[in-house]
Design a protein around this motif. Structure first.
Motif, PDB file in Angstrom:
ATOM      1  N   UNK A  16       0.833  -1.207   0.000  1.00 55.26           N
ATOM      2  CA  UNK A  16       0.000   0.000   0.000  1.00 55.26           C
ATOM      3  C   UNK A  16       0.864   1.252   0.000  1.00 55.26           C
ATOM      4  N   UNK A  17       1.970   1.236   0.729  1.00 52.68           N
ATOM      5  CA  UNK A  17       2.856   2.391   0.776  1.00 52.68           C
ATOM      6  C   UNK A  17       3.590   2.585  -0.548  1.00 52.68           C
ATOM      7  N   UNK A  18       3.916   1.491  -1.217  1.00 59.41           N
ATOM      8  CA  UNK A  18       4.537   1.615  -2.547  1.00 59.41           C
ATOM      9  C   UNK A  18       3.591   2.326  -3.504  1.00 59.41           C
ATOM     10  N   UNK A  19       2.310   1.995  -3.442  1.00 55.35           N
ATOM     11  CA  UNK A  19       1.327   2.658  -4.300  1.00 55.35           C
ATOM     12  C   UNK A  19       1.252   4.152  -3.981  1.00 55.35           C
ATOM     13  N   UNK A  20       1.322   4.505  -2.703  1.00 55.01           N
ATOM     14  CA  UNK A  20       1.297   5.918  -2.316  1.00 55.01           C
ATOM     15  C   UNK A  20       2.565   6.644  -2.762  1.00 55.01           C
ATOM     16  N   UNK A  21       3.706   5.989  -2.615  1.00 52.99           N
ATOM     17  CA  UNK A  21       4.962   6.585  -3.078  1.00 52.99           C
ATOM     18  C   UNK A  21       4.944   6.810  -4.583  1.00 52.99           C
ATOM     19  N   UNK A  22       4.434   5.836  -5.326  1.00 49.82           N
ATOM     20  CA  UNK A  22       4.338   5.987  -6.779  1.00 49.82           C
ATOM     21  C   UNK A  22       3.401   7.126  -7.148  1.00 49.82           C
ATOM     22  N   UNK A  23       2.276   7.261  -6.438  1.00 50.88           N
ATOM     23  CA  UNK A  23       1.343   8.350  -6.720  1.00 50.88           C
ATOM     24  C   UNK A  23       1.972   9.708  -6.420  1.00 50.88           C
ATOM     25  N   UNK A  24       2.691   9.804  -5.305  1.00 52.02           N
ATOM     26  CA  UNK A  24       3.378  11.054  -4.969  1.00 52.02           C
ATOM     27  C   UNK A  24       4.440  11.385  -6.019  1.00 52.02           C
ATOM     28  N   UNK A  25       5.180  10.356  -6.422  1.00 51.56           N
ATOM     29  CA  UNK A  25       6.213  10.517  -7.444  1.00 51.56           C
ATOM     30  C   UNK A  25       5.599  11.038  -8.745  1.00 51.56           C
ATOM     31  N   UNK A  26       4.455  10.487  -9.136  1.00 59.30           N
ATOM     32  CA  UNK A  26       3.797  10.895 -10.385  1.00 59.30           C
ATOM     33  C   UNK A  26       3.317  12.347 -10.299  1.00 59.30           C
ATOM     34  N   UNK A  27       2.731  12.731  -9.161  1.00 63.52           N
ATOM     35  CA  UNK A  27       2.214  14.091  -9.020  1.00 63.52           C
ATOM     36  C   UNK A  27       3.338  15.119  -9.032  1.00 63.52           C
ATOM     37  N   UNK A  28       4.425  14.833  -8.354  1.00 63.32           N
ATOM     38  CA  UNK A  28       5.534  15.784  -8.321  1.00 63.32           C
ATOM     39  C   UNK A  28       6.253  15.846  -9.674  1.00 63.32           C
ATOM     40  N   UNK A  29       6.300  14.716 -10.391  1.00 64.50           N
ATOM     41  CA  UNK A  29       6.863  14.744 -11.745  1.00 64.50           C
ATOM     42  C   UNK A  29       5.979  15.581 -12.662  1.00 64.50           C
ATOM     43  N   UNK A  30       4.668  15.429 -12.536  1.00 65.87           N
ATOM     44  CA  UNK A  30       3.752  16.253 -13.335  1.00 65.87           C
ATOM     45  C   UNK A  30       3.902  17.733 -12.991  1.00 65.87           C
ATOM     46  N   UNK A  31       4.184  18.029 -11.718  1.00 62.64           N
ATOM     47  CA  UNK A  31       4.406  19.421 -11.323  1.00 62.64           C
ATOM     48  C   UNK A  31       5.641  19.985 -12.006  1.00 62.64           C
ATOM     49  N   UNK A  32       6.714  19.214 -12.047  1.00 64.98           N
ATOM     50  CA  UNK A  32       7.939  19.644 -12.737  1.00 64.98           C
ATOM     51  C   UNK A  32       7.653  19.933 -14.207  1.00 64.98           C
ATOM     52  N   UNK A  33       7.003  18.992 -14.878  1.00 67.41           N
ATOM     53  CA  UNK A  33       6.738  19.147 -16.303  1.00 67.41           C
ATOM     54  C   UNK A  33       5.797  20.313 -16.579  1.00 67.41           C
ATOM     55  N   UNK A  34       4.763  20.489 -15.736  1.00 73.65           N
ATOM     56  CA  UNK A  34       3.831  21.599 -15.934  1.00 73.65           C
ATOM     57  C   UNK A  34       4.515  22.936 -15.690  1.00 73.65           C
ATOM     58  N   UNK A  35       5.367  23.008 -14.669  1.00 82.11           N
ATOM     59  CA  UNK A  35       6.083  24.255 -14.385  1.00 82.11           C
ATOM     60  C   UNK A  35       7.059  24.581 -15.505  1.00 82.11           C
ATOM     61  N   UNK A  36       7.717  23.565 -16.054  1.00 80.40           N
ATOM     62  CA  UNK A  36       8.631  23.789 -17.174  1.00 80.40           C
ATOM     63  C   UNK A  36       7.870  24.265 -18.408  1.00 80.40           C
ATOM     64  N   UNK A  37       6.738  23.636 -18.690  1.00 85.42           N
ATOM     65  CA  UNK A  37       5.920  24.052 -19.834  1.00 85.42           C
ATOM     66  C   UNK A  37       5.422  25.483 -19.653  1.00 85.42           C
ATOM     67  N   UNK A  38       5.058  25.847 -18.420  1.00 84.72           N
ATOM     68  CA  UNK A  38       4.593  27.207 -18.171  1.00 84.72           C
ATOM     69  C   UNK A  38       5.701  28.226 -18.423  1.00 84.72           C
ATOM     70  N   UNK A  39       6.904  27.906 -18.004  1.00 86.60           N
ATOM     71  CA  UNK A  39       8.025  28.826 -18.217  1.00 86.60           C
ATOM     72  C   UNK A  39       8.343  28.989 -19.703  1.00 86.60           C
ATOM     73  N   UNK A  40       8.305  27.864 -20.437  1.00 87.46           N
ATOM     74  CA  UNK A  40       8.591  27.943 -21.876  1.00 87.46           C
ATOM     75  C   UNK A  40       7.526  28.775 -22.581  1.00 87.46           C
ATOM     76  N   UNK A  41       6.260  28.539 -22.238  1.00 90.99           N
ATOM     77  CA  UNK A  41       5.189  29.311 -22.849  1.00 90.99           C
ATOM     78  C   UNK A  41       5.257  30.787 -22.504  1.00 90.99           C
ATOM     79  N   UNK A  42       5.592  31.096 -21.234  1.00 87.00           N
ATOM     80  CA  UNK A  42       5.709  32.500 -20.845  1.00 87.00           C
ATOM     81  C   UNK A  42       6.855  33.181 -21.574  1.00 87.00           C
ATOM     82  N   UNK A  43       7.968  32.462 -21.739  1.00 92.28           N
ATOM     83  CA  UNK A  43       9.119  33.037 -22.457  1.00 92.28           C
ATOM     84  C   UNK A  43       8.751  33.339 -23.914  1.00 92.28           C
ATOM     85  N   UNK A  44       7.975  32.433 -24.526  1.00 95.92           N
ATOM     86  CA  UNK A  44       7.561  32.661 -25.917  1.00 95.92           C
ATOM     87  C   UNK A  44       6.664  33.901 -26.045  1.00 95.92           C
ATOM     88  N   UNK A  45       5.917  34.206 -24.989  1.00 95.04           N
ATOM     89  CA  UNK A  45       5.048  35.388 -25.010  1.00 95.04           C
ATOM     90  C   UNK A  45       5.743  36.647 -24.523  1.00 95.04           C
TER      91      UNK A  45
END
Length: 429
Positions: A16-45
């Motif tokens: 059960x804890x492995x599933x929670x760790x994987x979910x946390x890992x996925x959410x924080x990875x998505x945060x990294x990718x979304x923040x990077x995409x936001x910076x690239x888009x803002x720079x283009x504008x």
């Protein structure tokens, strides 16, 4: 003097804890990718977005993303954004310096290693067993789990990182410790020359003359090269097959990664044991600065000026990287500080330990294929690595003698005053 050390522990979560760790890992990875995409888009504008701007969006993300609340701690998310900001700072710094910039990349599940905590007791709490051998850790949103490992330098826990690798989940704990609690090393001074044929050559002065010790190169990668190549060929053939499933391909990739991880673990264990032995036995360690990037530069050249012996140089580069000279010196440096030893690094270009005679100080250029040092001026004769180690030892003794009035770090050898190859000699070369 207080200093910081990192201690790694292996975590043992439940299913059960492995599933929670994987979910946390996925959410924080998505945060990294979304923040990077936001910076690239803002720079283009033409809009500039900084870390503080993105941190202000965390409460809205916490409210909108399902499963975020109760699983992702604020510090975990803030450190993801901080590391992205540091990646951009490094990109612009290298760009300004004319180096290869390395733009921050989007992270897949395998490339996002993990997350961190800024303060003990805020998002994570570690409870160590007596003697700092094994213990338990409680992570925000995951719960308490066992961890195994031994702290060689216990101290006050400051922060931590949770890392996922091919072997599972690891916790890297940063502690503040006082190295002064250990008894200082009292053994004789040594000079140390790193190499590939022999991993290290150690020189020590005695009443009967210099004494040398050679540390064999274990060549961890060479012992596994054929097995790794065979597994890599099998994986490549499987990837080209149309009938293979993703699960089978993923399983073969992980098996290959685990084989590489075992090689890396054996290498790290060898380096830790060797550096601990050297630092704990000698009160002065004199060696040379190694610039691994220059040592492992490719001989390929350019289309206009192609290089020579490219394959041979590529094999040498593999051997150099397999020996991990940078990691070796880093470990030796901090373990010498813990043991109270003097650790000195000579400027290789100024001292030229491989070209200099340890007895008379004469400099004569020798090709890498020449494995002996025979001085025409004074008749000194040693192996090439032995002469280099002895040169480094006498340089180190001279460095210490320049700072104190009456050094007592070892007797002279061969009727030659300790430290004849001194600072002025190195500068004059």
């Amino acid at each position: 003097m207080p200093t910081t050390r990192t201690i790694s522990f292996r975590l043992y979560p439940s299913r059960a804890q492995i599933a929670l760790l994987e979910a946390k890992h996925r959410m924080l990875r998505d945060l990294w990718n979304a923040a990077l995409e936001e910076r690239i888009g803002a720079w283009a504008r033409g809009v500039r977005i900084g870390r503080s701007d993105q941190e202000k969006s965390l409460p809205a993300i916490r409210a909108d993303v399902g499963g975020w609340r109760g699983l992702v701690h604020t510090h975990e998310a803030q450190l993801v954004l901080k590391r992205l900001d540091l990646a951009f700072q490094a990109f612009f710094r290298r760009l300004a310096a004319g180096q290869r910039p390395g733009f921050p990349r989007f992270r897949s599940a395998d490339r996002f290693r993990g997350w961190g905590y800024k303060e003990h007791g805020n998002g994570f709490r570690v409870e160590m067993r007596e003697g700092w051998r094994h213990g338990r850790v409680r992570l925000f949103g995951v719960g308490e789990m066992r961890m195994r490992g031994l702290a060689r330098t216990p101290g006050r826990i400051l922060k931590a990182d949770v890392v996922r690798d091919v072997r599972g989940w690891q916790l890297s704990v940063v502690v503040e410790t006082d190295c002064a609690v250990r008894a200082p090393a009292t053994g004789p001074a040594i000079g140390l020359d790193w190499g590939v044929a022999e991993f290290a050559t150690i020189a020590q002065e005695t009443e009967a003359g210099p004494r040398f010790e050679a540390v064999a190169n274990p060549r961890h990668l060479d012992a596994e090269t054929e097995a790794l190549r065979e597994r890599q060929r099998g994986l490549s053939a499987l990837a080209r097959s149309r009938k293979v499933s993703r699960g089978a391909l993923r399983k073969r990739r992980r098996a290959l990664a685990r084989r590489h991880a075992k090689v890396a673990a054996r290498r790290k264990d060898f380096l830790h044991q060797l550096t601990a032995r050297i630092a704990g036995r000698h009160r002065l360690i004199a060696t040379e600065t190694l610039t691994v990037r220059n040592m492992t530069a490719s001989a390929r050249g350019t289309l206009e000026a192609p290089g020579r012996n490219v394959a041979q140089k590529a094999g040498l580069n593999r051997s150099i990287l397999d020996a991990a000279p940078a990691a070796f010196l880093n470990m030796l440096r901090y373990k010498a500080a813990e043991a109270g030893s003097e650790f000195l690094e000579a400027d290789t270009r100024r001292l030229k330990p491989s070209q200099r005679c340890p007895d008379c100080g004469a400099v004569r250029k020798k090709a890498l294929s020449v494995r002996r040092h025979d001085c025409d001026a004074c008749g000194c004769s040693h192996g090439r690595d032995e002469a280099a180690a002895l040169t480094l030892l006498r340089w180190g003794l001279a460095e210490v003698a320049a700072r104190i009035d009456a050094p007592d770090l070892g007797p002279p050898g061969n009727g030659h005053p300790a430290g004849t190859v001194g600072v002025s000699d190195a500068q004059a070369a």
